[in-house]
Design a protein around this motif. Structure first.
Motif, PDB file in Angstrom:
ATOM      1  N   ARG A 189      37.565  42.394  41.389  1.00 29.42           N
ATOM      2  CA  ARG A 189      37.529  41.440  40.287  1.00 29.42           C
ATOM      3  C   ARG A 189      38.503  40.310  40.611  1.00 29.42           C
ATOM      4  N   LEU A 190      38.066  39.075  40.421  1.00 31.28           N
ATOM      5  CA  LEU A 190      38.901  37.935  40.798  1.00 31.28           C
ATOM      6  C   LEU A 190      40.277  37.984  40.146  1.00 31.28           C
ATOM      7  N   ALA A 191      40.351  38.460  38.923  1.00 32.56           N
ATOM      8  CA  ALA A 191      41.635  38.507  38.224  1.00 32.56           C
ATOM      9  C   ALA A 191      42.637  39.389  38.963  1.00 32.56           C
ATOM     10  N   GLN A 192      42.136  40.343  39.776  1.00 29.19           N
ATOM     11  CA  GLN A 192      43.033  41.225  40.517  1.00 29.19           C
ATOM     12  C   GLN A 192      43.776  40.491  41.633  1.00 29.19           C
ATOM     13  N   LEU A 193      43.335  39.275  41.971  1.00 30.81           N
ATOM     14  CA  LEU A 193      43.983  38.502  43.036  1.00 30.81           C
ATOM     15  C   LEU A 193      45.035  37.548  42.499  1.00 30.81           C
ATOM     16  N   ALA A 194      45.295  37.594  41.193  1.00 33.22           N
ATOM     17  CA  ALA A 194      46.159  36.593  40.565  1.00 33.22           C
ATOM     18  C   ALA A 194      47.559  36.569  41.147  1.00 33.22           C
ATOM     19  N   ASP A 195      48.085  37.717  41.535  1.00 36.51           N
ATOM     20  CA  ASP A 195      49.459  37.777  42.020  1.00 36.51           C
ATOM     21  C   ASP A 195      49.575  37.631  43.533  1.00 36.51           C
ATOM     22  N   SER A 196      48.450  37.463  44.229  1.00 42.81           N
ATOM     23  CA  SER A 196      48.481  37.383  45.696  1.00 42.81           C
ATOM     24  C   SER A 196      48.585  35.924  46.143  1.00 42.81           C
ATOM     25  N   PRO A 197      49.342  35.673  47.212  1.00 38.32           N
ATOM     26  CA  PRO A 197      49.318  34.320  47.799  1.00 38.32           C
ATOM     27  C   PRO A 197      47.961  34.077  48.457  1.00 38.32           C
ATOM     28  N   ILE A 218      40.514  29.754  38.411  1.00 33.48           N
ATOM     29  CA  ILE A 218      40.902  29.298  37.065  1.00 33.48           C
ATOM     30  C   ILE A 218      40.031  29.968  36.007  1.00 33.48           C
ATOM     31  N   ALA A 219      38.730  30.100  36.311  1.00 25.88           N
ATOM     32  CA  ALA A 219      37.830  30.768  35.363  1.00 25.88           C
ATOM     33  C   ALA A 219      38.210  32.229  35.186  1.00 25.88           C
ATOM     34  N   ALA A 220      38.865  32.820  36.209  1.00 26.77           N
ATOM     35  CA  ALA A 220      39.298  34.223  36.123  1.00 26.77           C
ATOM     36  C   ALA A 220      40.676  34.344  35.485  1.00 26.77           C
ATOM     37  N   GLY A 221      41.284  33.204  35.111  1.00 31.38           N
ATOM     38  CA  GLY A 221      42.529  33.249  34.365  1.00 31.38           C
ATOM     39  C   GLY A 221      43.783  32.922  35.137  1.00 31.38           C
ATOM     40  N   PHE A 222      43.663  32.394  36.361  1.00 28.80           N
ATOM     41  CA  PHE A 222      44.870  32.058  37.121  1.00 28.80           C
ATOM     42  C   PHE A 222      44.596  30.899  38.066  1.00 28.80           C
ATOM     43  N   THR A 223      45.655  30.228  38.475  1.00 28.76           N
ATOM     44  CA  THR A 223      45.578  29.178  39.485  1.00 28.76           C
ATOM     45  C   THR A 223      46.084  29.760  40.805  1.00 28.76           C
ATOM     46  N   PRO A 224      45.306  29.655  41.871  1.00 31.92           N
ATOM     47  CA  PRO A 224      45.727  30.283  43.125  1.00 31.92           C
ATOM     48  C   PRO A 224      47.027  29.684  43.654  1.00 31.92           C
ATOM     49  N   ARG A 225      47.921  30.551  44.084  1.00 27.79           N
ATOM     50  CA  ARG A 225      49.189  30.115  44.671  1.00 27.79           C
ATOM     51  C   ARG A 225      48.985  30.038  46.182  1.00 27.79           C
ATOM     52  N   VAL A 226      48.866  28.818  46.681  1.00 31.51           N
ATOM     53  CA  VAL A 226      48.522  28.619  48.095  1.00 31.51           C
ATOM     54  C   VAL A 226      49.780  28.732  48.945  1.00 31.51           C
ATOM     55  N   ALA A 227      49.775  29.717  49.841  1.00 31.67           N
ATOM     56  CA  ALA A 227      50.906  29.927  50.749  1.00 31.67           C
ATOM     57  C   ALA A 227      50.695  29.235  52.081  1.00 31.67           C
ATOM     58  N   GLN A 228      49.420  29.033  52.455  1.00 28.20           N
ATOM     59  CA  GLN A 228      49.132  28.469  53.779  1.00 28.20           C
ATOM     60  C   GLN A 228      47.773  27.790  53.749  1.00 28.20           C
ATOM     61  N   HIS A 229      47.675  26.658  54.454  1.00 30.33           N
ATOM     62  CA  HIS A 229      46.388  25.984  54.633  1.00 30.33           C
ATOM     63  C   HIS A 229      45.916  26.172  56.077  1.00 30.33           C
ATOM     64  N   ALA A 230      44.602  26.193  56.266  1.00 30.65           N
ATOM     65  CA  ALA A 230      44.012  26.238  57.613  1.00 30.65           C
ATOM     66  C   ALA A 230      42.678  25.518  57.551  1.00 30.65           C
TER      67      ALA A 230
END
Length: 304
Positions: A189-197, A218-230
């Motif tokens: 479930r996308l919401a389960q990724l809320a605390d992951s970078p 955002i629809a799952a209730g969080f804004t992704p915390r981006v740790a790295q771009h590629a």
């Protein structure tokens, strides 16, 4: 240096007569009577300034001047025939050079099938394939440095000058380190990724796709915390493998085989990323038309 005018009918008549060494036989091959053939040869000899054939009762033969002209005359006729054939092939879209930009991830989905179909139908077309992310492809189409774009999530802002045709719609998957606790689940479930970078493509590489992934979170209730771009999905997966974060990616990315990476279905699973072919609306060249006709008959491989 002044170039002599040598009409092609005269050269053709000369070559045929040189091969037959008989006016009657040569006239039959040319589909004309003997007097017009003799006139053509006389006019050519006047242009050259020397006799090309020696004429004796019952036989004719090439003179030294005729022997010298014959190879050049044959080359001229062959070159013209080849040039006409090449021009007709290019004009009909069966030959020429087609410049195609493609997003790297499409090599894992539709690209092989599309190119295979086109090559089978148009083997004489030279394909100039260039790996580019979506935004540079759009710019290259506007700058006329590519003819066709194969990209993800084209922007509607470009529809005034560019045309798009969707060839595949892919779901998204979660990309996880194999040791991640969620990797033991079949569906995440996308919401389960809320605390992951997160490891994501930069927005400049593909604004629409980047925003689509962000909006899913955002629809799952969080804004992704981006740790790295590629910039490339292969790099995204490699960074996930070493534990720098998780990601969301088109399902075709599952074909990237890394032992330390797990791909899992996501919930909700309602959003699709569009793969499209793009071309300039005012580009009516035969090669572009041939490519569009070929891919319309192709059935792209679905991601596993």
């Amino acid at each position: 240096m002044e170039r002599p005018e040598l009409p092609l009918p005269q050269l053709h008549a000369f070559v045929v007569l040189a091969e037959e060494l008989h006016f009657g036989h040569a006239a039959v091959r040319l589909g004309i009577a003997q007097p017009p053939l003799s006139q053509q040869i006389r006019r050519l000899e006047d242009k050259v300034g020397h006799a090309l054939f020696s004429r004796e009762p019952g036989r004719i033969a090439l003179t030294p001047a005729g022997h010298e002209l014959l190879p050049a005359a044959r080359r001229a006729l062959t070159d013209l025939a080849d040039g006409l054939a090449a021009a007709r092939a290019v004009g009909s879209g069966r030959a020429g050079r087609l410049r195609i930009g493609f997003a790297a991830s499409l090599a894992l989905t539709v690209l092989p099938g599309l190119l295979r179909t086109f090559r089978e139908r148009f083997p004489d077309v030279h394909l100039d394939i260039r790996e580019m992310t979506t935004a540079p492809q759009i710019a290259a189409l506007h700058d006329k440095t590519i003819d066709i774009g194969l990209l993800r999530e084209p922007s509607t802002d470009d529809e005034t000058e560019l045309s798009f045709k969707t060839v595949l719609a892919e779901p998204f998957v979660a990309v996880l380190p194999s040791g991640h606790p969620l990797a033991t689940q079949r569906t995440v479930r996308l919401a389960q990724l809320a605390d992951s970078p997160f490891v994501l493509l930069p927005r400049t590489a593909g604004p629409q796709l980047h925003d689509q992934i962000t909006n899913l979170c955002i629809a799952a209730g969080f804004t992704p915390r981006v740790a790295q771009h590629a910039v490339e999905w292969q790099t995204v997966c490699a960074l996930v493998e070493v534990g720098l974060g998780v990601s969301l990616a088109p399902a075709g990315i599952r074909r990237i085989r890394l032992k330390g990476v797990a791909f899992r279905r996501i919930e909700p699973d309602t959003v699709r990323t569009q793969i499209a072919v793009a071309w300039r609306k005012n580009d009516h060249t035969p090669l572009v038309a041939s490519f569009l006709a070929a891919i319309s008959q192709d059935q792209p491989d679905r991601p596993p």
